[in-house]
Design an enzyme around this catalytic site. Structure first.
Site, PDB file in Angstrom:
ATOM      1  N   HIS A 113       0.831  -1.198   0.000  1.00 63.47           N
ATOM      2  CA  HIS A 113       0.000   0.000   0.000  1.00 63.47           C
ATOM      3  C   HIS A 113       0.871   1.256   0.000  1.00 63.47           C
ATOM      4  O   HIS A 113       2.002   1.241   0.505  1.00 63.47           O
ATOM      5  CB  HIS A 113      -0.918   0.006   1.225  1.00 63.47           C
ATOM      6  CG  HIS A 113      -1.881  -1.134   1.240  1.00 63.47           C
ATOM      7  ND1 HIS A 113      -3.121  -1.071   0.653  1.00 63.47           N
ATOM      8  CD2 HIS A 113      -1.780  -2.383   1.766  1.00 63.47           C
ATOM      9  CE1 HIS A 113      -3.752  -2.214   0.816  1.00 63.47           C
ATOM     10  NE2 HIS A 113      -2.957  -3.042   1.477  1.00 63.47           N
ATOM     11  N   ALA A 167      12.585 -18.218  13.979  1.00 62.54           N
ATOM     12  CA  ALA A 167      11.283 -17.833  14.516  1.00 62.54           C
ATOM     13  C   ALA A 167      11.162 -16.323  14.659  1.00 62.54           C
ATOM     14  O   ALA A 167      12.106 -15.635  15.072  1.00 62.54           O
ATOM     15  CB  ALA A 167      11.072 -18.504  15.874  1.00 62.54           C
ATOM     16  N   ARG A 190      24.279 -17.265   8.410  1.00 61.84           N
ATOM     17  CA  ARG A 190      25.398 -18.066   7.913  1.00 61.84           C
ATOM     18  C   ARG A 190      24.887 -19.079   6.900  1.00 61.84           C
ATOM     19  O   ARG A 190      23.687 -19.275   6.737  1.00 61.84           O
ATOM     20  CB  ARG A 190      26.123 -18.787   9.051  1.00 61.84           C
ATOM     21  CG  ARG A 190      25.245 -19.750   9.835  1.00 61.84           C
ATOM     22  CD  ARG A 190      26.052 -20.462  10.917  1.00 61.84           C
ATOM     23  NE  ARG A 190      25.236 -21.305  11.766  1.00 61.84           N
ATOM     24  CZ  ARG A 190      24.848 -22.542  11.459  1.00 61.84           C
ATOM     25  NH1 ARG A 190      25.173 -23.076  10.279  1.00 61.84           N
ATOM     26  NH2 ARG A 190      24.116 -23.253  12.301  1.00 61.84           N
TER      27      ARG A 190
END
Length: 212
Positions: A113, A167, A190
């Site tokens: 947007h 996560a 890495r």
């Protein structure tokens, strides 16, 4: 040019277009139906996913609940696993390879947007009519990719084969294959190498073995 064709060209389109709204309503309803099924209703779930998605490979499992915006703009390869609360806002195309694994609360968002508030409210469309407009960029996720819990993948991103995304990451740029990447924004930490093999973790392997 249809509004859907405008989406795929990566140019401004009107989400309120009647044809697009009908497509979204259909897939929102199918997503809702799927989310109300039980895990062991395998035939019903399979039939719903076949209707919902542009392509679904073999041996796929999606825990549910799910939310797909268009559904038909998403293609999923073989042996896909999607954990709880998978959300795919697939205005632009979303392509997922084989053997991909998604943790809980993974979100893929393709629409973009305007930053300027007045432009976000309304602009003039191709016919000179005031409309709320946005554009979208596709997402490609390779094979053997693991997206951990609460990962968000933004429009225009390609994640290469065999990547692991940590996560809570927000992926805003391409991630090359065989990378461990994490963070907000997500960055490559890495390269994934043979030294990451579970073979080198005997305290976890116990009496299990790595397959050659």
């Amino acid at each position: 040019m249809t509004e859907e064709e405008r989406i795929f060209k990566g140019i401004l389109f009107s989400p309120s277009n009647s044809e697009l709204k009908a497509m979204k309503l259909r897939d929102h309803n199918l997503s809702s139906q799927y989310s109300r099924t039980f895990e062991d209703q395998t035939e019903e779930r399979e039939a719903l996913l076949r209707q919902l998605l542009g392509r679904k490979g073999n041996n796929c499992f999606i825990q549910g609940p799910i939310f797909f915006h268009y559904g038909v703009h998403t293609e999923i390869g073989d042996h896909f696993f999607g954990n709880y609360n998978l959300t795919v806002q697939d205005d632009a195309r979303v392509t997922i390879g084989d053997n991909a694994n998604f943790g809980p609360n993974v979100t893929i968002v393709t629409p973009i947007h305007p930053f300027i508030a007045s432009e976000r409210r309304q602009m003039l469309d191709q016919n000179g009519e005031p409309k709320s407009l946005c554009y979208a960029k596709p997402v490609t996720i390779g094979s053997d990719v693991w997206l951990s819990a609460n990962v968000t993948v933004c429009g225009g991103v390609t994640i290469g084969d065999r990547c692991v995304i940590g996560a809570g990451s927000v992926v805003t740029h391409d991630i090359p294959e065989d990378s461990f990447a994490a963070g907000v924004p997500c960055r490559v930490i890495r390269k994934i190498t043979e030294s990451d093999s579970m073979y080198f973790r005997p305290e976890v392997m116990a009496d299990c073995r790595v397959m050659k």
